[in-house]
Design a protein around this motif. Structure first.
Motif, PDB file in Angstrom:
ATOM      1  N   GLU A 196       0.820  -1.121   0.116  1.00  0.00           N
ATOM      2  CA  GLU A 196       0.144   0.121  -0.101  1.00  0.00           C
ATOM      3  C   GLU A 196       0.668   1.651   0.224  1.00  0.00           C
ATOM      4  O   GLU A 196       1.932   1.253   0.217  1.00  0.00           O
ATOM      5  N   THR A 197       0.127   2.104  -0.204  1.00  0.00           N
ATOM      6  CA  THR A 197       0.820   3.762  -0.670  1.00  0.00           C
ATOM      7  C   THR A 197       0.510   4.965   0.669  1.00  0.00           C
ATOM      8  O   THR A 197      -0.642   3.942   1.245  1.00  0.00           O
ATOM      9  N   THR A 198       1.215   5.568   0.763  1.00  0.00           N
ATOM     10  CA  THR A 198       0.706   6.492   1.887  1.00  0.00           C
ATOM     11  C   THR A 198      -0.596   6.627   1.436  1.00  0.00           C
ATOM     12  O   THR A 198      -1.322   7.126   2.883  1.00  0.00           O
ATOM     13  N   GLY A 199      -1.201   6.669   0.125  1.00  0.00           N
ATOM     14  CA  GLY A 199      -3.159   7.437   0.192  1.00  0.00           C
ATOM     15  C   GLY A 199      -3.698   6.238   0.406  1.00  0.00           C
ATOM     16  O   GLY A 199      -5.290   6.389   1.022  1.00  0.00           O
ATOM     17  N   GLU A 200      -2.960   5.217   0.274  1.00  0.00           N
ATOM     18  CA  GLU A 200      -4.223   3.963   0.786  1.00  0.00           C
ATOM     19  C   GLU A 200      -4.483   3.627   2.244  1.00  0.00           C
ATOM     20  O   GLU A 200      -5.376   3.790   3.076  1.00  0.00           O
ATOM     21  N   LEU A 201      -2.755   3.895   2.725  1.00  0.00           N
ATOM     22  CA  LEU A 201      -3.156   3.820   4.673  1.00  0.00           C
ATOM     23  C   LEU A 201      -3.893   4.707   4.815  1.00  0.00           C
ATOM     24  O   LEU A 201      -4.318   5.000   6.018  1.00  0.00           O
ATOM     25  N   ALA A 202      -3.564   6.123   4.535  1.00  0.00           N
ATOM     26  CA  ALA A 202      -3.870   7.264   4.778  1.00  0.00           C
ATOM     27  C   ALA A 202      -5.544   7.203   4.928  1.00  0.00           C
ATOM     28  O   ALA A 202      -6.224   7.258   5.767  1.00  0.00           O
ATOM     29  N   SER A 203      -6.389   6.410   3.559  1.00  0.00           N
ATOM     30  CA  SER A 203      -8.092   5.996   4.107  1.00  0.00           C
ATOM     31  C   SER A 203      -8.337   4.560   4.642  1.00  0.00           C
ATOM     32  O   SER A 203      -9.579   4.935   5.012  1.00  0.00           O
ATOM     33  N   ARG A 204      -7.676   4.876   5.187  1.00  0.00           N
ATOM     34  CA  ARG A 204      -8.071   2.860   5.524  1.00  0.00           C
ATOM     35  C   ARG A 204      -8.144   2.605   7.401  1.00  0.00           C
ATOM     36  O   ARG A 204      -8.056   1.749   8.105  1.00  0.00           O
ATOM     37  N   TRP A 205      -6.369   3.258   7.879  1.00  0.00           N
ATOM     38  CA  TRP A 205      -6.182   2.545   9.205  1.00  0.00           C
ATOM     39  C   TRP A 205      -6.880   3.412  10.144  1.00  0.00           C
ATOM     40  O   TRP A 205      -6.819   2.860  11.168  1.00  0.00           O
ATOM     41  N   ASP A 206      -7.496   4.702  10.415  1.00  0.00           N
ATOM     42  CA  ASP A 206      -8.586   4.781  11.213  1.00  0.00           C
ATOM     43  C   ASP A 206      -9.347   3.421  11.394  1.00  0.00           C
ATOM     44  O   ASP A 206      -9.771   3.626  13.229  1.00  0.00           O
ATOM     45  N   ASP A 207     -10.524   3.111  10.998  1.00  0.00           N
ATOM     46  CA  ASP A 207     -11.857   2.261  10.519  1.00  0.00           C
ATOM     47  C   ASP A 207     -10.444   1.171  11.575  1.00  0.00           C
ATOM     48  O   ASP A 207     -11.495   0.955  12.836  1.00  0.00           O
ATOM     49  N   GLU A 208     -10.100   1.015  10.841  1.00  0.00           N
ATOM     50  CA  GLU A 208      -9.407  -0.413  11.524  1.00  0.00           C
ATOM     51  C   GLU A 208      -9.301  -0.630  12.950  1.00  0.00           C
ATOM     52  O   GLU A 208      -9.339  -1.158  13.531  1.00  0.00           O
ATOM     53  N   ALA A 209      -8.388   0.614  13.243  1.00  0.00           N
ATOM     54  CA  ALA A 209      -8.008   1.229  14.045  1.00  0.00           C
ATOM     55  C   ALA A 209      -8.682   1.323  15.820  1.00  0.00           C
ATOM     56  O   ALA A 209      -9.130   0.731  16.887  1.00  0.00           O
ATOM     57  N   LEU A 245       1.673   3.627  15.342  1.00  0.00           N
ATOM     58  CA  LEU A 245       3.170   3.405  14.951  1.00  0.00           C
ATOM     59  C   LEU A 245       2.709   3.610  13.473  1.00  0.00           C
ATOM     60  O   LEU A 245       2.871   2.300  12.862  1.00  0.00           O
ATOM     61  N   PHE A 246       3.157   4.089  12.552  1.00  0.00           N
ATOM     62  CA  PHE A 246       2.894   4.441  10.806  1.00  0.00           C
ATOM     63  C   PHE A 246       4.496   4.240  10.388  1.00  0.00           C
ATOM     64  O   PHE A 246       4.902   5.049  10.739  1.00  0.00           O
ATOM     65  N   ALA A 247       3.964   3.181  10.154  1.00  0.00           N
ATOM     66  CA  ALA A 247       5.396   2.681   8.920  1.00  0.00           C
ATOM     67  C   ALA A 247       5.665   2.468   7.819  1.00  0.00           C
ATOM     68  O   ALA A 247       4.462   2.384   7.257  1.00  0.00           O
ATOM     69  N   ILE A 248       6.689   3.545   7.433  1.00  0.00           N
ATOM     70  CA  ILE A 248       5.879   3.956   5.491  1.00  0.00           C
ATOM     71  C   ILE A 248       6.859   2.945   4.789  1.00  0.00           C
ATOM     72  O   ILE A 248       8.120   3.608   5.039  1.00  0.00           O
ATOM     73  N   GLY A 249       6.404   2.362   4.086  1.00  0.00           N
ATOM     74  CA  GLY A 249       6.389   1.448   2.858  1.00  0.00           C
ATOM     75  C   GLY A 249       7.361   1.904   2.280  1.00  0.00           C
ATOM     76  O   GLY A 249       7.063   3.759   1.568  1.00  0.00           O
ATOM     77  N   ARG A 250       7.641   1.836   1.341  1.00  0.00           N
ATOM     78  CA  ARG A 250       8.488   2.146  -0.688  1.00  0.00           C
ATOM     79  C   ARG A 250       7.507   2.539  -1.432  1.00  0.00           C
ATOM     80  O   ARG A 250       8.169   3.229  -2.236  1.00  0.00           O
ATOM     81  N   HIS A 251       6.245   2.011  -0.882  1.00  0.00           N
ATOM     82  CA  HIS A 251       5.264   2.102  -2.648  1.00  0.00           C
ATOM     83  C   HIS A 251       5.243   3.152  -2.883  1.00  0.00           C
ATOM     84  O   HIS A 251       4.873   3.132  -3.955  1.00  0.00           O
TER      85      HIS A 251
END
Length: 199
Positions: free
Chosen positions: A48-61, A78-84
């Motif tokens: 996933e990209t940062t945009g995809e992370l931003a769109s889903r993390w809060d609901d899951e948490a 903790l946001f572990a930013i990948g390379r994508h």
């Protein structure tokens, strides 16, 4: 109980690790003896990209906070930013926006945030990844959020390079994940969680 969320890509999930721990599992194993009231959750989506992370993390948490939230203290994310973002051609402008939105959302939810930057993945362009890591650090600094640099300490680390070569260049193996865990544990990790510092 206080919740600690690890949000990121396949590196948070520990893909490629023969011990199936990844760096997050190693960090948790070292933290639980001094933080028994912490409950850890790994929220990983490979690729996933940062945009995809931003769109889903809060609901899951928030689903994992649930009715058991006893108000004993803040939760941590903790946001572990990948390379994508690099591999999929996301512009620096959009990366900055996504990171800002992600950190602002964590703040609005009353969560303490930390950012872990991308490590040097051999299959990616080194210069582009270095610039991306610097951008992630800048985004964390703008929000006064602790940042763990993975790129700088590992880019010329012989053991990391050997591990990456052995694993085909896309994922670290056991030694690489151990190095990543060491960097997190020797950052502001314990003070961020309000725990005593460890050797």
């Amino acid at each position: 109980m206080r919740n600690v969320f690890f949000v990121g890509d396949e590196l948070v999930a520990g893909h490629g690790d023969p011990k199936a721990l990844g760096w997050a599992g190693r960090v948790v194993a070292r933290t639980l003896p001094v933080g028994p009231d912490l409950r850890f959750h790994t929220l990983a989506v490979p690729g996933e990209t940062t945009g995809e992370l931003a769109s889903r993390w809060d609901d899951e948490a928030l689903r994992r906070r649930g009715a058991e939230d006893d108000g004993s203290g803040p939760d941590y994310v903790l946001f572990a930013i990948g390379r994508h973002d690099v591999s999929r051609g996301v512009s620096p402008t959009m990366t900055r926006l996504h990171l800002a939105n992600t950190l602002d959302r964590a703040s609005a939810l009353g969560m303490n945030a930390m950012v872990v930057g991308p490590p040097p993945i051999a299959v990616e362009d080194r210069r582009a990844l270095a610039e991306y890591a610097a951008l992630c650090e800048e985004a964390a600094a703008r929000r006064d959020v602790p940042y763990v640099d993975m790129y700088g300490p590992l880019v010329r680390h012989d053991q990391w390079a050997t591990d990456m070569d052995t694993g085909g260049g896309a994922l670290p193996l056991q030694a690489g994940y151990g190095l990543m865990a060491w960097l997190v544990l020797h950052s502001q990790w314990h003070s961020w969680l309000g725990l005593p510092e460890q050797d």
